[in-house]
Design an enzyme around this catalytic site. Structure first.
Site, short mmCIF file in Angstrom:
data_model
loop_
_atom_site.label_atom_id
_atom_site.label_comp_id
_atom_site.label_asym_id
_atom_site.label_seq_id
_atom_site.Cartn_x
_atom_site.Cartn_y
_atom_site.Cartn_z
N ASP A 1 -6.01 5.62 1.86
CA ASP A 1 -6.17 4.20 1.63
C ASP A 1 -7.60 3.82 2.03
O ASP A 1 -8.12 4.26 3.07
CB ASP A 1 -5.17 3.43 2.50
CG ASP A 1 -4.96 2.03 1.96
OD1 ASP A 1 -3.86 1.76 1.46
OD2 ASP A 1 -5.90 1.20 2.05
N GLU B 1 2.85 -4.29 -12.47
CA GLU B 1 4.26 -4.11 -12.86
C GLU B 1 4.61 -5.10 -13.98
O GLU B 1 5.33 -4.77 -14.92
CB GLU B 1 5.17 -4.30 -11.63
CG GLU B 1 5.04 -3.11 -10.65
CD GLU B 1 5.51 -3.41 -9.22
OE1 GLU B 1 6.20 -4.42 -9.02
OE2 GLU B 1 5.17 -2.63 -8.32
N HIS C 1 0.84 -1.20 0.00
CA HIS C 1 0.00 0.00 0.00
C HIS C 1 0.88 1.26 0.00
O HIS C 1 0.54 2.27 -0.61
CB HIS C 1 -0.91 0.01 1.23
CG HIS C 1 -1.93 -1.10 1.23
ND1 HIS C 1 -3.29 -0.88 1.20
CD2 HIS C 1 -1.77 -2.45 1.22
CE1 HIS C 1 -3.92 -2.05 1.19
NE2 HIS C 1 -3.01 -3.02 1.21
N1 UDP Z 1 8.61 -5.76 -4.06
C1 UDP Z 1 9.91 -5.47 -4.43
N2 UDP Z 1 10.90 -6.32 -4.05
C2 UDP Z 1 10.67 -7.43 -3.33
C3 UDP Z 1 9.34 -7.74 -2.96
C4 UDP Z 1 8.33 -6.89 -3.34
O1 UDP Z 1 10.15 -4.45 -5.08
O2 UDP Z 1 11.63 -8.15 -3.01
C5 UDP Z 1 7.53 -4.81 -4.40
C6 UDP Z 1 6.81 -5.17 -5.67
O3 UDP Z 1 7.48 -4.62 -6.80
C7 UDP Z 1 5.44 -4.55 -5.43
C8 UDP Z 1 5.26 -4.66 -3.92
O4 UDP Z 1 6.56 -4.85 -3.39
O5 UDP Z 1 5.46 -3.18 -5.79
C9 UDP Z 1 4.37 -5.81 -3.51
O6 UDP Z 1 3.04 -5.49 -3.75
P1 UDP Z 1 1.97 -6.54 -4.24
O7 UDP Z 1 0.68 -5.83 -4.38
O8 UDP Z 1 2.45 -7.22 -5.46
O9 UDP Z 1 1.94 -7.63 -3.12
P2 UDP Z 1 1.72 -7.61 -1.52
O10 UDP Z 1 3.07 -7.59 -0.93
O11 UDP Z 1 0.92 -6.37 -1.19
O12 UDP Z 1 0.99 -8.88 -1.27
#
Ligand code: UDP
Length: 502
Positions: free
Chosen positions: A129, A379, A23
Site C-alpha cells: 500500500d 464497482e 485498502h
Molecule cells: N462495502 C461493502 N459493503 C458495505 C460497505 C462497503 O461491500 O456495506 C465495500 C465496497 O464494496 C467497497 C469497500 O467496501 O469495496 C469500500 O471502499 P471504498 O473505496 O468505496 O470506500 P472507503 O470505505 O474506503 O471510503
C-alpha cells in the site's frame, strides 16, 4: 554466478495492505487475481484486519482447490501495542484525533514484521500500500522490487501529483468558492478551494502525501486498480509525462470469488439476503442504492435530509446505514418508517454489511448515490450503474470530477466541503438530493445519455479482465517482467540488490 535456484517455482508476491477496509478488500481481490494466474501470494496483516479478508481468501482458495493455482496465505502479525483499546486495529474504528495519532504510530511500527518477512522469505516482489511509504526503502534493503498500490484512480493520482508539485492553493484567493486549477493535466481540472485538502490546515496530511508520492516514484513501479479504457489520457500522463512505470490490473473486484461476503467480518447479515429477495420484486433499473463506504459518518441532520430526499425522489431505494450511527429517533422524518415496511414497499435499509457487488449487479439497480471512494466507483462502473456523486474527503472530490466531467456517468449532488469521515459537513437539502437522483434516473435526454454511457463503460470494464483484455495483458506483462528479473538476479548467500528502480 548463482542464479536463484527455484527457477521453475511460481512467483511469490507479498501483498501488504493498509489497515482500512477500502485498502484490504482490493488487496484480497488482487491476491485472488494474481493466484488465478499461478502466482503464490501472501498477505501480511494484523488479526482484526485478517478477519476482514478471511472469507474472500477462503472462497478464492476453495475455488482454486484441485487446480494449478497456489493457495493464498495470510501471514498474521500482532497489532503493535500503542495504547489503543483491544480490537482497534483499523481506520474505520477510530473515533478521535488522539486515537488517529496512535494508530499511525502503530502503522509505522509495522515496519519490523515487514522487514522480518522479507528477510525470512525473500519474495519475488511486494505490492505495498502506498501509505506504507517507508516500505520502499525497506524493500530496497532486501533487494525486493516494490510495487506501490495507491488504491485510487490514475486520474486522482495525477491530480495529487499536480497538487503536490504546484501547491495551487498557495496562490488561490481566500474565498472558499474560488476555483483552483490543477496545472499540467490532460484535461482542465478545477476544484473549489473548499473541496481541496488545505496544507496549511492539515500539514501532517500534506507531509504524508508528499512521502507517499516520493516513495511510489522511486519504486520498481505502481499497480493500479483501474483499466486502460477508463482513463487512457491519465495512463499516458503517468507513463509518458511523469515517466512512471505502471500496470493497470483492474477492476480487481471482478476477480473476487466471494461476491456475497467480501469484506464482511461476520456471518452474512440477514438483511443482506432479504435485500436481494426484495430487489427481485422490483422493476429493472428502478432502485437507487445509497452507501458511503466504510469510514463516513453522517450527522442526524444529514441523515434526516437524506431520508427526505429519498422519499421525495419517488424512487425505490436500498440504503446501507451500517450498525453504528445515531438512533433513528434522532433523524427519521415523520412518515419515513412507512416507506420501509412491506406495505409502503419503497425502500430497504441494511443495518450491517451490504453485499455491494451483488446489489450493484442486480438488474433492479438504476443508480448509486456514492461518496466516490475508488472501490465503490469502480464497482459501479463495472456493473454499468451510473452515480450520484457525494464526495467528502481524500481522493473523493477528484474521483467525482472523473465520474461527472470526464467519463460523464454521473450527476454531482454539489458537495463543497472537504472534511474527514468523523468531521461535520454542510447539510444538503432533501430537495437537492431528490433532484440529483431524478436527473440520473429520469427519462430526459441527459439521463438517457448518462445511463447509456455507464452501460458501455461496464461492458468495457468486464472485457478488460477477460483473456486478451487490457488488464489481463497488463497482469501478464507484470508477471513476465518479475520472472525475467528473478532469472537475472544473481544470488550468493544473500540476494544482491539491483539498480532496476529499487
Ligand atoms: N462495502 C461493502 N459493503 C458495505 C460497505 C462497503 O461491500 O456495506 C465495500 C465496497 O464494496 C467497497 C469497500 O467496501 O469495496 C469500500 O471502499 P471504498 O473505496 O468505496 O470506500 P472507503 O470505505 O474506503 O471510503
Amino acid at each position: 554466478m548463482a542464479v536463484k535456484d527455484e527457477q521453475h517455482s511460481p512467483l511469490h508476491i507479498l501483498l501488504f495492505p493498509f489497515l482500512a477496509p477500502g485498502h484490504l478488500i482490493p488487496i484480497a481481490d488482487m491476491a485472488a487475481l494474481f493466484a488465478s494466474r499461478g502466482v503464490r501470494c501472501t498477505i501480511l496483516t494484523t488479526p482484526v484486519n485478517a478477519a476482514i479478508i478471511r472469507s474472500a481468501v477462503d472462497r478464492a482458495n476453495d475455488a482454486f482447490r484441485g487446480s494449478d493455482c497456489p493457495a493464498i496465505d495470510i501471514s498474521v502479525v500482532p497489532f503493535p501495542d500503542v495504547g489503543l483499546p483491544p480490537g482497534v486495529e483499523n481506520g474505520n474504528a477510530l473515533t478521535s484525533p488522539a486515537d488517529r495519532l496512535k494508530f499511525f504510530q502503530a502503522v509505522a511500527e509495522l515496519r519490523e514484521p515487514f522487514d522480518r518477512f522479507l528477510a525470512d522469505n525473500h519474495p519475488d516482489a511486494v505490492v505495498s500500500d502506498s501509505f506504507f511509504h517507508w516500505s520502499t526503502d525497506a524493500a530496497a534493503e532486501h533487494g525486493v522490487p516494490r510495487l506501490g498500490f495507491l488504491g485510487s484512480s490514475m486520474f486522482a493520482g495525477s491530480c495529487n501529483e499536480s497538487t503536490l508539485r504546484n501547491n495551487p492553493l498557495e496562490t488561490a484567493a481566500d474565498d472558499p468558492d474560488a476555483l483552483v486549477s490543477l496545472p499540467g493535466l490532460p484535461h482542465r481540472v478545477e476544484l473549489r478551494r473548499s473541496q481541496m485538502m488545505d496544507p496549511k490546515k492539515r500539514p501532517d496530511h500534506w507531509a504524508l502525501l508528499e512521502s507517499v508520492n516520493a516513495a511510489d516514484q522511486k519504486s520498481f513501479g505502481e499497480v493500479f486498480n483501474s483499466f486502460h479504457e477508463l482513463e487512457p489520457d491519465y495512463v499516458e500522463h503517468y507513463q509518458t509525462t511523469l515517466g512512471r512505470r505502471t500496470w493497470l490490473v483492474g477492476p480487481v473486484a471482478l476477480a473476487s470469488k466471494d461476491m456475497a461476503g467480501r469484506g464482511s467480518t461476520s456471518a452474512r447479515s440477514p438483511d443482506a439476503d432479504s435485500c436481494l429477495r426484495w430487489l427481485d420484486t422490483k422493476q429493472p433499473g428502478s432502485v437507487v442504492y445509497v452507501s458511503f463506504g466504510t469510514l463516513i459518518r453522517f450527522s442526524p441532520a444529514e441523515l434526516h435530509e437524506l431520508a427526505r430526499g429519498l422519499d421525495l425522489s419517488g424512487k425505490n431505494f436500498v440504503w446501507v446505514l451500517g450498525r453504528a450511527g445515531p438512533d433513528s429517533s434522532e433523524w427519521m422524518p415523520q412518515g419515513f418508517a412507512d416507506l420501509i415496511t412491506p406495505r409502503g414497499d419503497r425502500g430497504f435499509i441494511i443495518r450491517g454489511w451490504a453485499p455491494q457487488m451483488l446489489i450493484l449487479t442486480h438488474r433492479a439497480l438504476g443508480g448509486f448515490v456514492t461518496h466516490c471512494g475508488w472501490n465503490s466507483t469502480l464497482e459501479s462502473v463495472s456493473a454499468g450503474v451510473p452515480m450520484v456523486t457525494w464526495p467528502r474527503f481524500a481522493d473523493q472530490f477528484q474521483n467525482e470530477k472523473l465520474i461527472v466531467e470526464v467519463l460523464k456517468v454521473g450527476v454531482s449532488i454539489g458537495a463543497k466541503d472537504y472534511g474527514s469521515g468523523i468531521e461535520n459537513h454542510d447539510v444538503i437539502r432533501g430537495e437537492v438530493i431528490a433532484e440529483s437522483i431524478g436527473k440520473l434516473m429520469g427519462s430526459s435526454e441527459e439521463s438517457d445519455a448518462i445511463q447509456r454511457k455507464a452501460k458501455d463503460l461496464g461492458a468495457e470494464a468486464r472485457s478488460a479482465v477477460e483473456n486478451g483484455g487490457s488488464s489481463y495483458n497488463d497482469v501478464g506483462r507484470l508477471m513476465d517482467e518479475l520472472m525475467a528479473r528473478r532469472s537475472s538476479v544473481k544470488v550468493g548467500e544473500d540476494i544482491i540488490p539491483t539498480n532496476d528502480g529499487l
